[in-house]
Scaffold this motif. Structure first.
Motif, mmCIF file in Angstrom:
data_model
loop_
_atom_site.group_PDB
_atom_site.id
_atom_site.type_symbol
_atom_site.label_atom_id
_atom_site.label_comp_id
_atom_site.label_asym_id
_atom_site.label_seq_id
_atom_site.Cartn_x
_atom_site.Cartn_y
_atom_site.Cartn_z
ATOM 1 N N PHE A 13 -30.390 28.741 -76.779
ATOM 2 C CA PHE A 13 -30.550 28.645 -75.932
ATOM 3 C C PHE A 13 -28.720 28.364 -74.552
ATOM 4 N N TYR A 14 -28.744 28.929 -73.967
ATOM 5 C CA TYR A 14 -26.883 29.364 -73.677
ATOM 6 C C TYR A 14 -26.431 28.017 -73.169
ATOM 7 N N ASP A 15 -25.249 27.466 -74.094
ATOM 8 C CA ASP A 15 -25.072 26.431 -73.088
ATOM 9 C C ASP A 15 -23.799 26.674 -72.736
ATOM 10 N N GLU A 16 -23.185 26.536 -71.255
ATOM 11 C CA GLU A 16 -22.274 27.185 -70.353
ATOM 12 C C GLU A 16 -21.076 26.029 -70.902
ATOM 13 N N GLU A 17 -21.812 24.565 -71.140
ATOM 14 C CA GLU A 17 -19.834 23.666 -71.241
ATOM 15 C C GLU A 17 -19.160 24.467 -72.040
ATOM 16 N N GLN A 18 -20.191 25.283 -73.658
ATOM 17 C CA GLN A 18 -19.645 25.617 -75.265
ATOM 18 C C GLN A 18 -19.851 27.290 -74.751
ATOM 19 N N ASP A 19 -19.877 27.613 -73.568
ATOM 20 C CA ASP A 19 -19.951 29.073 -73.299
ATOM 21 C C ASP A 19 -20.310 29.995 -75.061
#
Length: 96
Positions: A13-19
Motif C-alpha cells: 500500500f502506498y503511504d503518502e506520509e512515508q512517500d
C-alpha cells in the motif's frame, strides 16, 4: 490460520506520509453491502494493529492490482469491523 505464513496473501500500500510502499498481510476478506473489504496488518503477532481497507477498484485484466482506500468513517469501520470480528471469533480478538 496464521500458522502457515506461506499461505498468507500480502499487499503493498502506498503511504503518502512515508512517500513509499508499506507491506501488509491480508488476514481476512469480506463483502458488506456489495463492497469488498480487507482486514490487514503489518505484523502477525497477537498485539498487532489491524487496518480495514475498502477495495475501490480492481484490475480485471491481470487480476493482481487492487485500488484500496483506508476506511476512516467511524460508522463504516464499526459495521465492517463487527463482521470481521464475527468471522475471526475463533482465531483472534478484535478491539475497536
Amino acid at each position: 490460520m496464521l500458522d502457515d505464513l506461506q499461505e498468507i496473501e500480502k499487499i503493498e500500500f502506498y503511504d503518502e506520509e512515508q512517500d513509499g510502499f508499506v507491506e501488509f498481510f491480508i488476514v481476512e476478506r469480506t463483502r458488506v453491502n456489495g463492497n469488498e473489504y480487507l482486514l490487514a496488518t503489518q505484523d502477525l503477532n497477537q498485539d498487532a494493529d489491524a487496518y480495514i481497507f475498502k477495495v475501490t477498484a480492481e484490475d480485471t485484466e491481470e487480476g493482481a492490482d487492487l485500488v484500496l482506500e483506508l476506511v476512516e468513517d467511524d460508522t463504516e469501520m464499526e459495521a465492517v469491523g463487527n463482521v470481521f470480528a464475527e468471522l475471526l471469533s475463533d482465531d483472534m480478538i478484535i478491539e475497536m
